[in-house]
Design an enzyme around this catalytic site. Structure first.
Site, PDB file in Angstrom:
ATOM      1  N   HIS A   4      -1.355   1.248  -4.339  1.00 13.80           N
ATOM      2  CA  HIS A   4      -1.807   2.651  -4.265  1.00 13.80           C
ATOM      3  C   HIS A   4      -0.968   3.559  -5.163  1.00 13.80           C
ATOM      4  O   HIS A   4      -0.961   4.782  -4.992  1.00 13.80           O
ATOM      5  CB  HIS A   4      -1.749   3.154  -2.816  1.00 13.80           C
ATOM      6  CG  HIS A   4      -2.815   2.573  -1.955  1.00 13.80           C
ATOM      7  ND1 HIS A   4      -2.693   2.488  -0.582  1.00 13.80           N
ATOM      8  CD2 HIS A   4      -4.016   2.024  -2.245  1.00 13.80           C
ATOM      9  CE1 HIS A   4      -3.781   1.923  -0.080  1.00 13.80           C
ATOM     10  NE2 HIS A   4      -4.598   1.632  -1.070  1.00 13.80           N
TER      11      HIS A   4
ATOM     12  N   GLN B   7       0.842  -1.198   0.000  1.00 12.18           N
ATOM     13  CA  GLN B   7       0.000   0.000   0.000  1.00 12.18           C
ATOM     14  C   GLN B   7       0.878   1.249   0.000  1.00 12.18           C
ATOM     15  O   GLN B   7       0.386   2.353  -0.176  1.00 12.18           O
ATOM     16  CB  GLN B   7      -0.898  -0.001   1.248  1.00 12.18           C
ATOM     17  CG  GLN B   7      -1.861  -1.164   1.328  1.00 12.18           C
ATOM     18  CD  GLN B   7      -2.496  -1.278   2.706  1.00 12.18           C
ATOM     19  OE1 GLN B   7      -3.496  -0.630   2.989  1.00 12.18           O
ATOM     20  NE2 GLN B   7      -1.883  -2.047   3.574  1.00 12.18           N
ATOM     21  N   ASN B   8       2.177   1.050   0.236  1.00  8.24           N
ATOM     22  CA  ASN B   8       3.099   2.176   0.380  1.00  8.24           C
ATOM     23  C   ASN B   8       3.493   2.760  -0.976  1.00  8.24           C
ATOM     24  O   ASN B   8       3.578   2.038  -1.959  1.00  8.24           O
ATOM     25  CB  ASN B   8       4.355   1.733   1.142  1.00  8.24           C
ATOM     26  CG  ASN B   8       4.000   1.169   2.506  1.00  8.24           C
ATOM     27  OD1 ASN B   8       2.903   1.359   3.000  1.00  8.24           O
ATOM     28  ND2 ASN B   8       4.925   0.431   3.088  1.00  8.24           N
ATOM     29  N   ILE B   9       3.735   4.050  -0.969  1.00  7.83           N
ATOM     30  CA  ILE B   9       4.133   4.733  -2.216  1.00  7.83           C
ATOM     31  C   ILE B   9       5.601   5.192  -2.120  1.00  7.83           C
ATOM     32  O   ILE B   9       6.053   5.979  -2.922  1.00  7.83           O
ATOM     33  CB  ILE B   9       3.194   5.944  -2.458  1.00  7.83           C
ATOM     34  CG1 ILE B   9       3.016   6.820  -1.189  1.00  7.83           C
ATOM     35  CG2 ILE B   9       1.815   5.474  -2.895  1.00  7.83           C
ATOM     36  CD1 ILE B   9       3.912   7.974  -1.080  1.00  7.83           C
TER      37      ILE B   9
ATOM     38  N   GLU C  22       0.926  -4.192  17.176  1.00 14.63           N
ATOM     39  CA  GLU C  22      -0.307  -4.376  17.960  1.00 14.63           C
ATOM     40  C   GLU C  22      -1.352  -5.100  17.128  1.00 14.63           C
ATOM     41  O   GLU C  22      -1.215  -5.240  15.914  1.00 14.63           O
ATOM     42  CB  GLU C  22      -0.855  -3.004  18.378  1.00 14.63           C
ATOM     43  CG  GLU C  22      -1.192  -2.134  17.195  1.00 14.63           C
ATOM     44  CD  GLU C  22      -1.612  -0.716  17.593  1.00 14.63           C
ATOM     45  OE1 GLU C  22      -2.160  -0.030  16.729  1.00 14.63           O
ATOM     46  OE2 GLU C  22      -1.361  -0.323  18.746  1.00 14.63           O
TER      47      GLU C  22
ATOM     48  N   ASN D 242       3.025  -7.067  13.407  1.00 15.40           N
ATOM     49  CA  ASN D 242       2.618  -5.718  13.754  1.00 15.40           C
ATOM     50  C   ASN D 242       2.976  -5.448  15.214  1.00 15.40           C
ATOM     51  O   ASN D 242       3.161  -6.389  15.983  1.00 15.40           O
ATOM     52  CB  ASN D 242       1.093  -5.580  13.563  1.00 15.40           C
ATOM     53  CG  ASN D 242       0.635  -4.140  13.462  1.00 15.40           C
ATOM     54  OD1 ASN D 242       0.969  -3.321  14.306  1.00 15.40           O
ATOM     55  ND2 ASN D 242      -0.125  -3.834  12.421  1.00 15.40           N
TER      56      ASN D 242
ATOM     57  N   CYS E 299       0.152  14.759 -15.068  1.00 16.00           N
ATOM     58  CA  CYS E 299      -0.596  15.998 -15.321  1.00 16.00           C
ATOM     59  C   CYS E 299      -2.091  15.711 -15.256  1.00 16.00           C
ATOM     60  O   CYS E 299      -2.582  14.750 -15.867  1.00 16.00           O
ATOM     61  CB  CYS E 299      -0.247  16.561 -16.706  1.00 16.00           C
ATOM     62  SG  CYS E 299      -1.277  17.957 -17.166  1.00 16.00           S
TER      63      CYS E 299
ATOM     64  N   CYS F 218      -3.348  16.679 -19.313  1.00 19.47           N
ATOM     65  CA  CYS F 218      -2.945  15.909 -20.500  1.00 19.47           C
ATOM     66  C   CYS F 218      -2.432  14.510 -20.151  1.00 19.47           C
ATOM     67  O   CYS F 218      -2.195  13.694 -21.046  1.00 19.47           O
ATOM     68  CB  CYS F 218      -1.878  16.672 -21.291  1.00 19.47           C
ATOM     69  SG  CYS F 218      -0.270  16.717 -20.475  1.00 19.47           S
TER      70      CYS F 218
ATOM     71  N   ALA G 173       8.738  -4.787  12.705  1.00 21.30           N
ATOM     72  CA  ALA G 173       8.833  -5.598  11.487  1.00 21.30           C
ATOM     73  C   ALA G 173      10.275  -5.967  11.156  1.00 21.30           C
ATOM     74  O   ALA G 173      10.552  -7.108  10.753  1.00 21.30           O
ATOM     75  CB  ALA G 173       8.217  -4.830  10.320  1.00 21.30           C
TER      76      ALA G 173
HETATM   77  N1  APR Z   1       6.668  -2.693  12.824  1.00 24.89           N
HETATM   78  C1  APR Z   1       5.476  -3.317  12.601  1.00 24.89           C
HETATM   79  N2  APR Z   1       4.263  -2.662  12.562  1.00 24.89           N
HETATM   80  C2  APR Z   1       4.291  -1.335  12.799  1.00 24.89           C
HETATM   81  C3  APR Z   1       5.500  -0.619  13.054  1.00 24.89           C
HETATM   82  C4  APR Z   1       6.721  -1.371  13.071  1.00 24.89           C
HETATM   83  N3  APR Z   1       7.899  -0.790  13.309  1.00 24.89           N
HETATM   84  N4  APR Z   1       5.182   0.683  13.249  1.00 24.89           N
HETATM   85  C5  APR Z   1       3.828   0.790  13.108  1.00 24.89           C
HETATM   86  N5  APR Z   1       3.292  -0.418  12.837  1.00 24.89           N
HETATM   87  C6  APR Z   1       1.886  -0.745  12.572  1.00 24.89           C
HETATM   88  C7  APR Z   1       0.876   0.028  13.408  1.00 24.89           C
HETATM   89  O1  APR Z   1       0.631  -0.636  14.632  1.00 24.89           O
HETATM   90  C8  APR Z   1      -0.351   0.027  12.494  1.00 24.89           C
HETATM   91  O2  APR Z   1      -1.159  -1.113  12.710  1.00 24.89           O
HETATM   92  O3  APR Z   1       1.608  -0.388  11.228  1.00 24.89           O
HETATM   93  C9  APR Z   1       0.240  -0.042  11.080  1.00 24.89           C
HETATM   94  C10 APR Z   1       0.149   1.245  10.280  1.00 24.89           C
HETATM   95  O4  APR Z   1      -1.205   1.489  10.030  1.00 24.89           O
HETATM   96  P1  APR Z   1      -1.660   2.811   9.242  1.00 24.89           P
HETATM   97  O5  APR Z   1      -0.955   3.975   9.778  1.00 24.89           O
HETATM   98  O6  APR Z   1      -3.146   2.800   9.262  1.00 24.89           O
HETATM   99  O7  APR Z   1      -1.089   2.575   7.764  1.00 24.89           O
HETATM  100  P2  APR Z   1      -1.655   1.633   6.609  1.00 24.89           P
HETATM  101  O8  APR Z   1      -2.375   0.464   7.151  1.00 24.89           O
HETATM  102  O9  APR Z   1      -0.546   1.366   5.683  1.00 24.89           O
HETATM  103  O10 APR Z   1      -2.706   2.629   5.900  1.00 24.89           O
HETATM  104  C11 APR Z   1      -3.365   2.200   4.746  1.00 24.89           C
HETATM  105  O11 APR Z   1      -4.261   4.387   4.448  1.00 24.89           O
HETATM  106  O12 APR Z   1      -3.908   6.598   4.686  1.00 24.89           O
HETATM  107  C12 APR Z   1      -3.999   5.596   3.765  1.00 24.89           C
HETATM  108  O13 APR Z   1      -3.059   5.488   1.611  1.00 24.89           O
HETATM  109  C13 APR Z   1      -2.745   5.410   2.942  1.00 24.89           C
HETATM  110  O14 APR Z   1      -1.762   3.321   2.171  1.00 24.89           O
HETATM  111  C14 APR Z   1      -2.294   3.987   3.282  1.00 24.89           C
HETATM  112  C15 APR Z   1      -3.554   3.350   3.794  1.00 24.89           C
END
Ligand code: APR
Length: 276
Positions: free
Chosen positions: A141, A123-125, A237, A235, A149, A152, A254
């Site tokens: 994403h 999901q990361n850019i 949590e 994760n 643009c 165009c 991670a």
């Molecule tokens: N190691 C493992 N997990 C982690 C760490 C880490 N060091 N740091 C944070 N996390 C976990 C958090 O506990 C949380 O559950 O990563 C998760 C991040 O969640 P979000 O901030 O909601 O990010 P994400 O799930 O990628 O968001 C999805 O939402 O805002 C949009 O487009 C954006 O792609 C993104 C999408």
């Protein structure tokens, strides 16, 4: 399908904050299933890049704590006031320029190199999976690597565009937008198809650093589960997935957990090749 936030009530517990005791048995179990699976897929979110210095979105010091996503992250907000939104995007661009892959990104690239990881659906850019050497990266994403643009459709390499004047503009005078998906925009068709295909045929899905609240991305682990895959969360949590979708969760950073898994897998493969 357009990108949006879903808060499906899986009856999640009130959250498991902070460092949890990682269950060694579950870690070993994960090593075993990764070694034996025909097809392993990694599904990643912002949490995997936190240790590269990029804040996540919904954590205590997440990006959405500082910028209201309704004012800065919807396509309507961008079209209404691109100069304002580019204020945030410029800050993000400078942060991305300074950040490098961490051990978690590298561990996944190594797992792919060993022929055990089929793809990374991210999901990361931030482009850090590719920078770490991963070859099959499905950018669900989109990407921050280039700008498009709004009039165009011309594509520019982001590093070739100065951000001194905001919003940056195309030669046709159209406003340039990062080539990633804002809320309300459709998921890139090709990436969506490929991600569903990978989720639909993997034996193991490693769900790393995502809160799984944004769809249709968060539907991918559900799709994988439905077709019989083992879902392992990594994760800090518990998330929406933990109680009903994930087979188990490994709680901790991670980079530490993935390095240990991949280290143990490559050691096991090495020992076996010595034994033959
Ligand atoms: N190691 C493992 N997990 C982690 C760490 C880490 N060091 N740091 C944070 N996390 C976990 C958090 O506990 C949380 O559950 O990563 C998760 C991040 O969640 P979000 O901030 O909601 O990010 P994400 O799930 O990628 O968001 C999805 O939402 O805002 C949009 O487009 C954006 O792609 C993104 C999408």
């Amino acid at each position: 399908m357009r990108k949006r936030v879903t808060l499906v009530k899986y009856g999640i517990s009130s959250g498991f904050r902070g460092e949890g005791e990682m269950d060694e048995d579950l870690l070993q179990k994960t090593v075993e299933i990764v070694r034996r699976a025909k097809r392993v897929v990694a599904f990643t979110g912002a949490g995997i890049s936190v240790e590269s210095g990029i804040p996540d979105f919904r954590g205590p010091s997440g990006l959405w704590e500082k910028f209201d996503p309704m004012e800065y992250a919807t396509i309507e907000a961008f079209q209404a006031n691109p100069k304002k939104v580019w204020g945030m995007l410029k800050e993000m661009a400078q942060l991305l320029d300074r950040s490098r892959p961490n051990a978690a990104h590298r561990a996944l690239a190594h797992l792919e190199e060993m022929g055990l990881l089929s793809s990374v659906i991210t999901q990361n850019i931030d482009d850090l999976h590719r920078e770490a050497g991963s070859r099959r990266v499905i950018e669900f994403h989109g990407t921050s690597r280039n700008l498009v643009c709004m009039i165009c459709g011309r594509i520019y390499d982001r590093r070739a565009v100065t951000l001194d004047t905001l919003p940056p503009r195309c030669a046709c005078s159209g406003v340039l937008k990062p080539n990633f998906v804002f809320f309300g925009e459709p998921i890139p068709w090709g990436a969506h198809l490929e991600a569903k295909e990978e989720a639909g045929r993997c034996g193991v899905m490693l769900v790393i650093g995502t809160s799984a609240v944004v769809s249709p991305a968060c539907d991918l682990p559900v799709l994988a589960k439905k077709q019989g895959a083992v879902i392992v969360e990594i994760n800090l949590e518990e998330t929406q997935l933990t109680r009903y979708i994930s087979n188990w969760i490994l709680t901790g950073p991670a980079s530490e957990i993935l390095s240990r898994i991949v280290g143990a897998v490559s050691e096991a493969i090495h020992c076996r090749s010595q034994a033959v």
